[in-house]
Scaffold this active site. Structure first.
Site, mmCIF file in Angstrom:
data_model
loop_
_atom_site.group_PDB
_atom_site.id
_atom_site.type_symbol
_atom_site.label_atom_id
_atom_site.label_comp_id
_atom_site.label_asym_id
_atom_site.label_seq_id
_atom_site.Cartn_x
_atom_site.Cartn_y
_atom_site.Cartn_z
ATOM 1 N N GLN A 43 -4.574 -1.818 9.437
ATOM 2 C CA GLN A 43 -4.477 -3.053 8.284
ATOM 3 C C GLN A 43 -4.728 -4.115 9.115
ATOM 4 O O GLN A 43 -5.024 -4.102 10.363
ATOM 5 C CB GLN A 43 -2.876 -3.364 8.690
ATOM 6 C CG GLN A 43 -2.851 -4.775 7.834
ATOM 7 C CD GLN A 43 -3.169 -4.883 6.107
ATOM 8 O OE1 GLN A 43 -3.353 -3.442 5.259
ATOM 9 N NE2 GLN A 43 -3.474 -5.916 5.503
ATOM 10 N N ASP A 70 -11.018 2.108 3.370
ATOM 11 C CA ASP A 70 -11.695 0.458 3.127
ATOM 12 C C ASP A 70 -12.872 0.824 3.046
ATOM 13 O O ASP A 70 -13.843 -0.332 3.178
ATOM 14 C CB ASP A 70 -11.007 0.176 4.139
ATOM 15 C CG ASP A 70 -9.526 -0.132 4.457
ATOM 16 O OD1 ASP A 70 -8.957 -0.701 3.044
ATOM 17 O OD2 ASP A 70 -9.158 -1.550 5.099
ATOM 18 N N LYS A 129 0.481 -1.263 -0.294
ATOM 19 C CA LYS A 129 -0.183 0.021 0.302
ATOM 20 C C LYS A 129 0.797 1.650 -0.028
ATOM 21 O O LYS A 129 0.300 1.971 -0.641
ATOM 22 C CB LYS A 129 -0.921 -0.255 1.075
ATOM 23 C CG LYS A 129 -2.262 -1.236 1.384
ATOM 24 C CD LYS A 129 -2.612 -1.309 2.226
ATOM 25 C CE LYS A 129 -3.777 -2.527 2.199
ATOM 26 N NZ LYS A 129 -4.496 -3.169 3.286
HETATM 27 C C1 BQF Z 1 -0.907 -10.011 -6.340
HETATM 28 C C2 BQF Z 1 -5.671 -9.561 2.077
HETATM 29 C C3 BQF Z 1 -6.670 -11.263 3.070
HETATM 30 C C4 BQF Z 1 -6.459 -11.392 4.675
HETATM 31 C C5 BQF Z 1 -6.682 -9.353 4.492
HETATM 32 C C6 BQF Z 1 -1.092 -7.482 -4.570
HETATM 33 C C7 BQF Z 1 -2.028 -7.854 -2.892
HETATM 34 C C8 BQF Z 1 -1.962 -9.086 -2.323
HETATM 35 C C9 BQF Z 1 -1.248 -10.191 -3.653
HETATM 36 C C10 BQF Z 1 -2.076 -7.206 -1.610
HETATM 37 C C11 BQF Z 1 -5.100 -8.371 1.222
HETATM 38 C C12 BQF Z 1 -4.887 -8.863 -0.280
HETATM 39 C C13 BQF Z 1 -4.474 -7.176 1.346
HETATM 40 C C14 BQF Z 1 -1.296 -9.189 -4.845
HETATM 41 C C15 BQF Z 1 -3.895 -6.516 0.036
HETATM 42 C C16 BQF Z 1 -4.406 -7.929 -1.454
HETATM 43 O O1 BQF Z 1 -0.303 -9.584 -7.205
HETATM 44 O O2 BQF Z 1 -0.763 -11.302 -6.452
HETATM 45 C C17 BQF Z 1 -1.270 -7.111 -3.439
HETATM 46 O O3 BQF Z 1 -1.493 -6.561 -0.606
HETATM 47 N N1 BQF Z 1 -3.247 -7.054 -0.914
HETATM 48 C C18 BQF Z 1 -4.970 -6.788 2.717
HETATM 49 O O4 BQF Z 1 -4.439 -5.935 2.931
HETATM 50 O O5 BQF Z 1 -5.317 -8.084 3.705
HETATM 51 C C19 BQF Z 1 -5.459 -8.653 3.663
HETATM 52 C C20 BQF Z 1 -5.806 -10.473 2.056
#
Ligand code: BQF
Length: 285
Positions: A97, A120, A53
């Site tokens: 987060q 969010d 992020k």
């Molecule tokens: C990629 C998330 C589960 C629980 C809380 C790029 C992200 C992930 C994968 C990423 C996720 C999943 C995020 C890829 C944010 C997505 O290249 O495939 C980016 O940073 N995510 C989160 O903040 O909290 C989570 C999944």
């Protein structure tokens, strides 16, 4: 043989648009959007997400401020930080987060974030707006999935859409967005009886249950669009979706990979929301 939906590419386009508009607004007003990213404790996955992020903020020309609190932070301490950020005119978006450590009530934190900085879209006021179809902020992951479906050129209106998973963060808002585009939407979950018979009807199947390789070929209709929201870390360290890609790919017309599918879109939509927050707070609409 399915066509691959390239989340990296679609997300790059979204971020490019956000970057352009941010640059234009900076030229006109001399201000940039600023996102506060709060992380509590040291969950390694959360650390990766927060870094993604912050990196995206830098890419699109936003300021970002990280607040890293220790694992034993109390609810009161976190609430105090949220209130400080709410009152800070130089912060446009606030993101805590998730998950937070167990001594902290997640809902209490979400409720405390100013609905105008809730990038969010987890605050009840924004959730309510999503239900009505008034999108102050987009729910990031579901909105990212919508962009990916749009990228296929497949029409949603009238289609049978099946969502597996009923979380507040993905499943429920996902169903709402599909409904607003006139899909015929079914939400499935752990208590659904004969799940394969339901999912086999889907023209568009969105999977968000958090179980590696859960969706197998027998659960998918020939020619379906399959969107995999899963993010499972296997023992060998590899990332893996909720869909058994090797099995399902030959049957689908379109399918998202993991990684490089929905994940990058979640981040891109967060950037879009932060720009929206900035514009609203500065009356730039
Ligand atoms: C990629 C998330 C589960 C629980 C809380 C790029 C992200 C992930 C994968 C990423 C996720 C999943 C995020 C890829 C944010 C997505 O290249 O495939 C980016 O940073 N995510 C989160 O903040 O909290 C989570 C999944």
């Amino acid at each position: 043989m399915a066509n691959l939906i390239d989340g990296k590419q679609v997300s790059a386009t979204v971020k490019e648009q956000v970057k352009q508009e941010t640059e234009n607004l900076f030229q006109k007003y001399g201000k940039r959007p600023a996102l506060a990213v709060v992380i509590v404790g040291n969950n390694p996955a959360s650390r990766v997400y927060v870094n993604n992020k912050k990196k995206a903020c830098e890419m699109v020309g936003f300021q970002s401020f990280e607040y890293a609190l220790p694992e034993d932070t109390t609810q009161e301490e976190l609430l105090e930080l949220v209130q400080t950020l709410n009152a800070d005119e130089n912060i446009n978006g606030i993101l805590v987060q998730l998950p937070v450590p167990k001594q902290i009530d997640e809902n209490a934190i979400i409720n405390a974030i100013s609905s105008e900085k809730d990038v969010d879209a987890f605050h009840p006021e924004n959730v309510g707006k999503i239900m009505i179809g008034d999108y102050a902020f987009l729910p990031c992951t579901p909105a990212g999935v919508m962009e990916l479906i749009h990228a296929t050129g497949i029409e949603i209106s009238g289609k049978k859409c099946v969502v597996i998973g009923r979380s507040n963060i993905v499943g429920k808002p996902m169903a709402m967005l599909l409904l607003h585009e006139s899909g015929t939407v079914t939400i499935c979950h752990s208590r659904t009886q004969d799940l394969p018979s339901v999912t086999r009807e889907a023209d568009i199947l969105v999977v968000a249950i958090g179980k590696a390789n859960f969706v197998t070929a027998d659960m998918v209709k020939e020619g379906a669009v399959v969107i995999d929201v899963g993010m499972n870390r296997l023992e060998n360290g590899k990332l893996c979706g909720d869909v058994n890609f090797a099995e399902v790919e030959p049957k689908a017309s379109w399918i998202t990979p993991v990684p490089g599918g929905v994940g990058p879109m979640t981040i891109a939509m967060l950037m879009k929301n932060t720009l929206t927050a900035f514009k609203k707070q500065n009356n730039l609409f």
